[in-house]
Write an enzyme that holds these catalytic residues in place. Structure first.
Site, PDB file in Angstrom:
ATOM      1  N   LYS A  20       0.854  -1.184   0.000  1.00 39.43           N
ATOM      2  CA  LYS A  20       0.000   0.000   0.000  1.00 39.43           C
ATOM      3  C   LYS A  20       0.889   1.233   0.000  1.00 39.43           C
ATOM      4  O   LYS A  20       1.730   1.401   0.885  1.00 39.43           O
ATOM      5  CB  LYS A  20      -0.884   0.002   1.248  1.00 39.43           C
ATOM      6  CG  LYS A  20      -2.170   0.793   1.091  1.00 39.43           C
ATOM      7  CD  LYS A  20      -3.145   0.068   0.180  1.00 39.43           C
ATOM      8  CE  LYS A  20      -4.587   0.463   0.458  1.00 39.43           C
ATOM      9  NZ  LYS A  20      -5.522  -0.328  -0.362  1.00 39.43           N
ATOM     10  N   THR A  65      -3.269  -5.591   0.810  1.00 39.11           N
ATOM     11  CA  THR A  65      -2.671  -4.261   0.952  1.00 39.11           C
ATOM     12  C   THR A  65      -3.469  -3.418   1.948  1.00 39.11           C
ATOM     13  O   THR A  65      -2.911  -2.545   2.613  1.00 39.11           O
ATOM     14  CB  THR A  65      -2.591  -3.524  -0.400  1.00 39.11           C
ATOM     15  OG1 THR A  65      -3.913  -3.303  -0.916  1.00 39.11           O
ATOM     16  CG2 THR A  65      -1.786  -4.341  -1.401  1.00 39.11           C
ATOM     17  N   ASP A  66      -4.767  -3.680   2.067  1.00 39.64           N
ATOM     18  CA  ASP A  66      -5.560  -2.963   3.055  1.00 39.64           C
ATOM     19  C   ASP A  66      -5.072  -3.268   4.471  1.00 39.64           C
ATOM     20  O   ASP A  66      -5.102  -2.393   5.348  1.00 39.64           O
ATOM     21  CB  ASP A  66      -7.039  -3.340   2.913  1.00 39.64           C
ATOM     22  CG  ASP A  66      -7.939  -2.464   3.768  1.00 39.64           C
ATOM     23  OD1 ASP A  66      -8.047  -1.257   3.466  1.00 39.64           O
ATOM     24  OD2 ASP A  66      -8.504  -2.980   4.748  1.00 39.64           O
ATOM     25  N   PHE A 174      32.782  30.846 -11.911  1.00 35.07           N
ATOM     26  CA  PHE A 174      32.746  29.782 -12.913  1.00 35.07           C
ATOM     27  C   PHE A 174      33.488  30.275 -14.155  1.00 35.07           C
ATOM     28  O   PHE A 174      32.996  31.121 -14.895  1.00 35.07           O
ATOM     29  CB  PHE A 174      31.306  29.394 -13.270  1.00 35.07           C
ATOM     30  CG  PHE A 174      31.237  28.179 -14.169  1.00 35.07           C
ATOM     31  CD1 PHE A 174      31.779  26.963 -13.780  1.00 35.07           C
ATOM     32  CD2 PHE A 174      30.610  28.254 -15.408  1.00 35.07           C
ATOM     33  CE1 PHE A 174      31.712  25.844 -14.606  1.00 35.07           C
ATOM     34  CE2 PHE A 174      30.535  27.155 -16.240  1.00 35.07           C
ATOM     35  CZ  PHE A 174      31.086  25.942 -15.826  1.00 35.07           C
ATOM     36  N   ARG A 191      29.336  35.268  -8.853  1.00 39.84           N
ATOM     37  CA  ARG A 191      27.998  34.882  -9.299  1.00 39.84           C
ATOM     38  C   ARG A 191      27.170  34.358  -8.134  1.00 39.84           C
ATOM     39  O   ARG A 191      27.684  34.026  -7.066  1.00 39.84           O
ATOM     40  CB  ARG A 191      28.077  33.798 -10.381  1.00 39.84           C
ATOM     41  CG  ARG A 191      28.621  32.479  -9.882  1.00 39.84           C
ATOM     42  CD  ARG A 191      28.419  31.352 -10.882  1.00 39.84           C
ATOM     43  NE  ARG A 191      28.881  30.063 -10.341  1.00 39.84           N
ATOM     44  CZ  ARG A 191      28.620  28.884 -10.896  1.00 39.84           C
ATOM     45  NH1 ARG A 191      27.918  28.812 -12.003  1.00 39.84           N
ATOM     46  NH2 ARG A 191      29.074  27.765 -10.341  1.00 39.84           N
ATOM     47  N   GLN A 239      30.106  21.303  -8.616  1.00 39.85           N
ATOM     48  CA  GLN A 239      30.660  19.987  -8.299  1.00 39.85           C
ATOM     49  C   GLN A 239      31.547  20.054  -7.052  1.00 39.85           C
ATOM     50  O   GLN A 239      31.500  19.167  -6.196  1.00 39.85           O
ATOM     51  CB  GLN A 239      31.470  19.446  -9.478  1.00 39.85           C
ATOM     52  CG  GLN A 239      30.641  18.976 -10.657  1.00 39.85           C
ATOM     53  CD  GLN A 239      30.404  20.053 -11.692  1.00 39.85           C
ATOM     54  OE1 GLN A 239      30.373  21.245 -11.355  1.00 39.85           O
ATOM     55  NE2 GLN A 239      30.235  19.664 -12.945  1.00 39.85           N
ATOM     56  N   ASN A 265      21.343  23.210 -10.840  1.00 32.66           N
ATOM     57  CA  ASN A 265      21.897  24.556 -10.734  1.00 32.66           C
ATOM     58  C   ASN A 265      20.803  25.556 -11.085  1.00 32.66           C
ATOM     59  O   ASN A 265      20.387  25.666 -12.230  1.00 32.66           O
ATOM     60  CB  ASN A 265      23.093  24.712 -11.686  1.00 32.66           C
ATOM     61  CG  ASN A 265      23.974  25.890 -11.307  1.00 32.66           C
ATOM     62  OD1 ASN A 265      23.499  26.848 -10.716  1.00 32.66           O
ATOM     63  ND2 ASN A 265      25.236  25.814 -11.642  1.00 32.66           N
ATOM     64  N   HIS A 267      19.947  28.659 -12.063  1.00 27.18           N
ATOM     65  CA  HIS A 267      20.709  29.744 -12.677  1.00 27.18           C
ATOM     66  C   HIS A 267      20.093  31.116 -12.400  1.00 27.18           C
ATOM     67  O   HIS A 267      18.873  31.297 -12.452  1.00 27.18           O
ATOM     68  CB  HIS A 267      20.803  29.544 -14.189  1.00 27.18           C
ATOM     69  CG  HIS A 267      21.499  28.271 -14.579  1.00 27.18           C
ATOM     70  ND1 HIS A 267      22.829  28.043 -14.305  1.00 27.18           N
ATOM     71  CD2 HIS A 267      21.046  27.175 -15.222  1.00 27.18           C
ATOM     72  CE1 HIS A 267      23.172  26.856 -14.773  1.00 27.18           C
ATOM     73  NE2 HIS A 267      22.111  26.305 -15.325  1.00 27.18           N
TER      74      HIS A 267
END
Length: 315
Positions: A20, A65-66, A174, A191, A239, A265, A267
């Site tokens: 479930k 499942t119940d 970067f 940045r 990274q 990322n 941006h």
């Protein structure tokens, strides 16, 4: 036509599981006038001797499942919810040890955090109490995750989080990257670095003979070290930041052997304000939601084997 006959080989049943999914359970613990909330989304997956239900439709080995759903709610009352991990361990152990056909149980849990609402100094005139101890606001910072797998002998606990958005408004660069005829991106020496953290970490607790981690403290400390590493790393690439986040966790938490992150990322591009006669001195940005760079990696304790799936959407 016989409907109960097994299919002729070479057709064979492969990996299978059932259960479930997404059982929402909210547990209120009342400590006098002070209340505490645990809000979980619990998914149960069971596997074992289930060939016949697939081949012939026989449900002789099938726990409904119940019933698994009912067990989640009953266990919230019987065992309480100390932590998502501990609750999942109770469930996994129960399903494997109480049902002979079930050989492996996998419990996945999302936890939604709530924080107490601080009342005003004048609240007593309205409700007759000095402090509100039963009112909460849902936190929007992240969703906590855990997955517990048990095969009757060994445990695997992988916890984590998703949807945790973080940003450094400076101390990120970067540049020096490969350029070809399709490259238009300008090098950046100051940045914004922003991402939405999705992370998982695997515990080295695998059997009942070992000392069990303190799950709540572990999550709190992992989150702290992860965020501190993000804030304190002067980043030349996302990274590099990812690796520092994972390394900080491994170096400070002896109960964890493996960490995997998926970091989009998010941006932020400087807006060109020159058409309006204005200079944009790293002040006004356009936040782009897509397309985005996606940085993913695993950080391991030396000598350990990677076991967290590469695709975090499967965990």
């Amino acid at each position: 036509m016989t409907v109960n006959s097994r299919p002729a080989r070479p057709v064979m049943l492969g990996q299978n599981q059932y259960g479930k999914a997404e059982n929402r359970v909210v547990k209120i613990t009342r400590d006098g006038a002070t209340h505490h909330i645990k809000d979980l989304n619990v998914s149960v997956a069971l596997s074992g001797d289930m060939e016949e239900v697939h081949y012939s439709g026989s449900n002789a080995n099938v726990l409904p499942t119940d019933t698994t759903k009912n067990t989640v709610y009953a266990f919230a009352k019987e065992h309480g919810i100390e932590s998502a991990e501990q609750f999942g361990i109770h469930l996994a152990r129960h399903f494997v040890t109480s049902q002979e056909p079930i050989k492996t149980a996998r419990i996945r849990i999302e936890e939604y955090a709530w924080e107490r609402i601080e009342a005003s100094d004048a609240n007593s005139q309205f409700i007759g109490a000095d402090e509100v101890k039963h009112s909460f606001v849902r936190k929007g910072q992240e969703t906590r995750l855990t997955q517990i797998t048990y095969d009757g002998e060994r445990w695997e606990v992988v916890s984590g989080l998703k949807d945790l958005v973080v940003m450094n408004s400076t101390n990120s660069e970067f540049w020096g990257y490969v350029k070809d005829k399709y490259t238009t991106l300008k090098e950046a020496y100051d940045r914004i670095l922003a991402t939405e953290v999705s992370g998982r970490w695997r515990f080295n607790w695998t059997d009942d003979e070992q000392r069990m981690p303190h799950w709540e403290k572990s999550y709190e400390q992992v989150r702290k070290h992860m965020l501190q590493a993000f804030a304190e790393t002067y980043s030349l690439s996302l990274q590099q930041t990812l690796y520092q986040m994972g390394a900080r966790i491994i170096n400070n938490r002896s109960e964890i052997d493996e960490v995997r992150f998926s970091l989009p990322n998010k941006h932020h591009f400087l807006v060109d304000l020159e058409p309006f006669g204005l200079k944009n001195d790293n002040e006004v940005y356009f936040a782009a939601d897509r397309p985005y760079g996606l940085i993913e990696a695993t950080v391991l304790r030396d000598g350990c084997e990677a076991k967290i799936p590469v695709d975090l959407t499967n965990l």
